[in-house]
Design an enzyme around this catalytic site. Structure first.
Site, short mmCIF file in Angstrom:
data_model
loop_
_atom_site.label_atom_id
_atom_site.label_comp_id
_atom_site.label_asym_id
_atom_site.label_seq_id
_atom_site.Cartn_x
_atom_site.Cartn_y
_atom_site.Cartn_z
N ILE A 1 59.28 81.37 18.53
CA ILE A 1 59.20 81.01 17.11
C ILE A 1 59.97 82.01 16.25
O ILE A 1 60.80 81.62 15.42
CB ILE A 1 57.72 80.92 16.67
N THR B 1 54.33 85.74 25.21
CA THR B 1 53.95 84.41 25.68
C THR B 1 55.17 83.58 26.12
O THR B 1 55.13 82.86 27.11
CB THR B 1 53.18 83.68 24.56
N ILE C 1 59.05 73.52 29.36
CA ILE C 1 59.18 72.06 29.24
C ILE C 1 59.48 71.68 27.80
O ILE C 1 58.79 72.10 26.87
CB ILE C 1 57.88 71.36 29.69
N HIS D 1 58.96 68.78 25.75
CA HIS D 1 58.14 67.59 25.91
C HIS D 1 58.82 66.36 25.36
O HIS D 1 59.62 66.42 24.43
CB HIS D 1 56.77 67.81 25.25
N VAL E 1 54.10 96.46 14.83
CA VAL E 1 53.65 96.63 13.45
C VAL E 1 52.24 97.24 13.47
O VAL E 1 51.35 96.71 14.12
CB VAL E 1 53.65 95.28 12.72
N ILE F 1 50.68 78.58 17.82
CA ILE F 1 51.75 77.74 18.35
C ILE F 1 51.60 77.62 19.86
O ILE F 1 52.20 78.35 20.63
CB ILE F 1 53.14 78.29 17.99
N CYS G 1 69.86 86.59 46.77
CA CYS G 1 69.04 85.37 46.80
C CYS G 1 69.47 84.38 45.72
O CYS G 1 69.45 83.18 45.93
CB CYS G 1 67.56 85.71 46.61
N CYS H 1 63.45 87.16 47.79
CA CYS H 1 63.11 88.53 48.23
C CYS H 1 62.45 89.32 47.11
O CYS H 1 62.01 90.44 47.32
CB CYS H 1 64.31 89.26 48.83
N CYS I 1 67.81 94.06 45.66
CA CYS I 1 68.68 94.35 44.52
C CYS I 1 68.12 95.39 43.56
O CYS I 1 68.84 95.90 42.72
CB CYS I 1 69.04 93.07 43.77
#
Lengths: 481, 420
Positions: free
Chosen positions: A12, A40, A47, A49, A172, A334, A401, A434, A439
């Site tokens: 957002i 988050t 997805i 939607h 903050v 959200i 990989c 892996c 790496c």
């Protein structure tokens, strides 16, 4: 002094930043983590939607379909992966059939295109690995997949090139009202702004409370996801949704934009806003649910698992409004379909600002697209040859990989990656089967060289998550022989 | 960028670890001329380069060497045999007609051709995700092999107080290594009721350093949001489920996983070579040839070995056969199919030829004492103990094999009593 400060660099905050960067405003974004998208958004299922899920009369319902239609162009402009793979919402019980019919009506009335009810024959033809007990499925071709963190990186890079000032690692701590302005304190300096957009996700209520604008509270809802080996790539080709329950869309099968299949999430209301742990019960629930829809998927195919937290408000809808405090706006709660809605939320907020006496003049030079990171794995042999010819660092595979070259890692570091996770989520190095076994040391070397720091200062995702220590850091045990 | 690489080779070996080096030498000994080893690291030797402990070479050289010393013996021979080595290079693809796409910083994009290809890509470690250990995802969680690379190649330490899940050989060796570096090792925890590594490693790396080995135990939760802070450990029931009622916590800042190895068969899978689900590697004939003519496999990409000496032996043989094919020679086709029976986890190769002595490597599923290993109804061998962690090497002469011409030959292990 900034005209607008955005608090929070999730999807957002990043979408707001890019949208606002079109206008002649002095703009900054404060993010508490070391990089954007690390909260988050990083753990979101990715997805876009289809547009028919959310109920009418809610902001969710208002934004889902309109948001859906913006992502294709965004992905092109910001050079992140986007696949219109479509979705199948399946009914395995007679009593679920009505839900499918209702959902189709809801979508049709909203103008969602292409919704179609499929019977068992069509389902078996399109998705032969799904359970044979499926009675019907609602096909929604408008559903798509992206990598939410790639979208964050793209949005923020675009905003930066158009004048956004980005401050990561700037949590903050307090916000004070000073006459018509706000003063925002962080451990690394304070910032002044006329307008604050609070997009602090799981902590949005805490941030709002700092200025007395807390009109809501956020509670975390955990979701565990399990990523499967590439061997199972293509086991399903659509997003597979079960008929949902009261609290959640249920356990999905997600053919991710990069190919590997992912299953999850769970939905568990918890109190701790930083509890990203996975559990035995989560794994058991996910695979028990998935086996019902696709018996060929087994927990043995897991290469990694993770948990994310949805920011749920008590209204269960998005909160996007002016707060009681003038010039302080909350964009909170959200949760799904928040990712889908993000670009529309951004324009909605800007219209709100415009209605509230912010004069917004478009810049003459705004640049909508970014160059975007190179992707060796996605290049044709001809392009690969050309890339190596131009820059020999494309000839150096760092992550075997996921086929990631040194050139891509260096590009990521140049464009803001400061941590192992920052590199991993930008270029996929360490995301494969892996899980960084081979790496990690190479990536650490590249990060150390770029920032001219010792290996012991390199972190997984910010201070306190250092990967290794120096020999002289060892504190000898008193009773040592 | 100058491209001085030759394009056509008799034998191309993919991987320059112990398997690849031995295969190249085998190919040279059998008379192949143009041999190329391709390796993705900056120098050949593979994982041996980070195995600075000793214990290598007891079978192959009849003396005890460190990993780098063992590798150097092969490197020297490869150099004196004038075998071409392409390091820091990555094989992107192999086609069924043996065209090989390679990229490297130095040579750019190469298209090579071979008459025979030897797959010697080795293996990788199983990770946390494979067993879905619950908890947070802090830093300080890594595989034992990565920790070994950090300590031995990069000169840094993974942490100060270390727990190790899994008693694989690398885990036990790292337990000792970290003690020697001044770290504390709070324990090694093993899901099975028996150690997963070699007995000599348990004795030399754990017992000699008073490091406790907790059998039938697993990590039930990883605590710590940024860095590992604590683990919840739990005993497991006979079906390997954690008994959380009896769990306890332990303080540490690092958790290493040493829970097994997986052959790295991404290239083989793309070639659609027939695989053996028991080993995770290709199915091979007595000449170490896979189901795709001209493609051979050896070492840990074929099946995970415990000791490098067996890798060298097997790979040398694979290299010889690859060279023979490149030179236009053909061995008679195999006439015996081999398959695992009672208490055999896996056996390699998958078919045998009765015309010459055959070497078979196998592993048991469960530990057994006073075991009788039976091959068909003609051949028996007694063992005092057999454990899953120690691979068994058998040699069968033609006079035994001749009895089984055309048969499906079953290998099985029986015993009066189980070891546990």
């Amino acid at each position: 002094m900034y005209d607008v400060i955005i608090v929070g660099g999730g999807i957002i905050g990043c979408a707001l930043a890019r949208e606002l960067s079109r206008y002649n405003v002095r703009l900054a974004l404060l993010e508490k983590e070391v990089e954007v998208g690390f909260g988050t958004s990083k753990t979101n299922s990715g997805i876009i939607h289809a547009g028919h899920h959310s109920p009418p009369g809610t902001l969710k319902g208002q934004f889902e379909w309109s948001g859906n239609q913006l992502w294709g162009d965004l992905a092109k402009e910001l050079k992140f992966g986007f696949k219109h793979i479509g979705e199948l919402l399946i009914a395995q019980k007679r009593e679920d059939l009505q839900y499918l019919e209702n959902l189709k009506k809801q979508g049709d009335s909203r103008g969602v295109t292409g919704l179609e009810m499929w019977g068992p024959k069509r389902i078996q033809k399109e998705e032969p690995n799904l359970s044979h007990t499926i009675l019907k499925a609602l096909h929604a071709p408008t559903a798509a997949v992206i990598n939410p963190y790639e979208a964050c990186f793209g949005l923020i890079e675009c905003a930066k090139q158009n004048g956004l000032e980005l401050f990561c690692d700037h949590p903050v701590q307090s916000i004070k009202r000073e006459r018509d302005n706000f003063s925002i304190a962080t451990p690394r300096g304070s910032f002044r702004a006329r307008i604050i957009l609070n997009a602090a996700g799981l902590f949005a209520d805490h941030v709002a409370a700092m200025v007395g604008a807390k009109t809501f509270s956020i509670s975390p809802r955990k979701g565990e996801e399990y990523l499967l080996d590439r061997r199972l790539q293509g086991i399903v080709t659509h997003l597979i949704f079960p008929t949902p329950t009261a609290t959640s869309k249920g356990v999905l099968i997600i053919p991710t934009v990069d190919g590997p299949t992912m299953v999850g999430p769970t939905a568990e209301d918890i109190d701790d806003r930083e509890d990203l742990s996975t559990s035995y019960s989560g794994a058991a629930d996910v695979f028990a649910a998935v086996r019902k829809t696709c018996p060929a998927i087994s927990e043995r195919d897991t290469i990694t698992e993770f948990a994310g937290l949805r920011a749920v408000s008590e209204s269960n809808d998005f909160i996007i409004k002016r707060s009681p405090v003038k010039n302080f706006y909350n964009i909170a709660g959200i949760q799904s379909p928040g990712l889908t809605a993000a670009p529309v939320i951004a324009t909605y907020v800007i219209n709100m600002l415009r209605d509230n006496d912010l004069s917004l003049v478009k810049k003459q030079t705004w640049k909508a697209d970014i160059d975007g990171p190179p992707r060796f794995a996605a290049m044709s042999p001809k392009d690969r040859k050309a890339a190596i010819h131009k820059d020999s660092a494309f000839g150096q595979i760092v992550c075997r990989c996921e086929l990631v070259t040194e050139a891509e890692v260096l590009y990521a570091i140049k464009h803001g990656a400061r941590t192992l996770d920052g590199v991993k989520f930008r270029v996929r190095a360490g995301m494969g089967r892996c899980q960084g076994g081979f790496c990690t040391t190479r990536l650490m070397d590249l990060l150390a060289q770029a920032d001219e720091i010792p290996l012991s200062e390199i972190t997984k995702r910010g201070k306190g998550s250092e990967i290794c220590i120096q020999r002289h850091d060892i504190i000898p045990k008193k009773d040592d022989r | 960028m100058k491209n001085q690489m030759r394009k056509n080779y008799s034998v191309i070996v993919v991987g320059g670890g112990p398997a690849g080096l031995a295969a190249a030498l085998g190919a040279r000994q059998a008379g192949a001329e143009r041999i190329l080893i391709i390796d993705r690291e900056v120098e050949t030797g593979g994982i041996l380069n980070q195995c600075i402990h000793s214990g290598f070479g007891l079978h192959y050289f009849k003396e005890e060497l460190t990993g780098p010393e063992y590798a150097e013996r092969f490197n020297q021979q490869v150099r004196s045999d004038k075998i071409t080595i392409l390091t820091d290079s990555y094989v992107l693809n192999i086609t069924p007609d043996l065209k090989i796409e390679v990229i490297s910083k130095k040579h750019g994009y190469l298209n090579l051709r071979a008459k025979a290809v030897v797959l010697a890509m080795g293996c990788r470690e199983r990770t946390r995700g494979a067993i879905r250990t619950p908890g947070f995802r802090p830093s300080g969680v890594m595989t034992a092999g990565l920790a070994q690379k950090m300590v031995n190649m990069k000169g840094v330490l993974p942490g100060q107080r270390v727990a190790i899940l899994g008693s694989g050989d690398i885990g036990m060796i790292m337990a000792r290594r970290l003690i020697l570096e001044g770290c504390q090792v709070v324990g090694v925890f093993e899901l099975h009721p028996f150690s997963s590594g070699l007995t000599r490693n348990k004795v030399q790396c754990l017992d000699d350093f008073d490091i406790p080995l907790h059998l039938s135990t697993t990590v039930a939760f990883i605590h710590g949001r940024k860095r590992v802070e604590r683990l919840t450990l739990a005993p497991v029931t006979t079906d390997y489920k954690p008994d959380l009622k009896q769990s306890w916590d332990i303080q540490c800042d690092t958790l290493l996983f040493s829970i097994g190895l997986i052959p790295e068969n991404e290239l083989s899978a793309r070639l659609r070579i027939k695989m053996d689900p028991a080993t995770g590697g290709p199915q091979v004939s007595s000449t170490m040839e896979t189901s795709l003519p001209g493609v051979f496999a050896c070492g840990n990409v074929l099946h995970v070995h415990d000791i490098v000496d067996f890798v060298s032996e097997e790979s040398h043989r694979a290299g010889r056969y690859a060279a023979e094919l490149a030179l236009g020679m053909r061995r008679p086709g195999d006439n015996i199919t081999l398959y695992p029976g009672e208490n055999i986890a896996s056996c390699t190769p998958h078919s045998l030829s009765s015309d010459r002595e055959q070497t078979i490597y196998l592993r048991v599923k469960q530990p057994v004492k006073d075991a009788t290993l039976k091959i068909g109804n003609r051949y028996e061998q007694k063992f005092r103990t057999l454990v899953p962690s120690e691979m068994v090497k058998l040699s069968l002469p033609p006079k035994v094999l001749n009895h089984f011409f055309g048969e499906q030959l079953r290998i099985e292990v029986s015993s009066e009593e189980g070891a546990q």
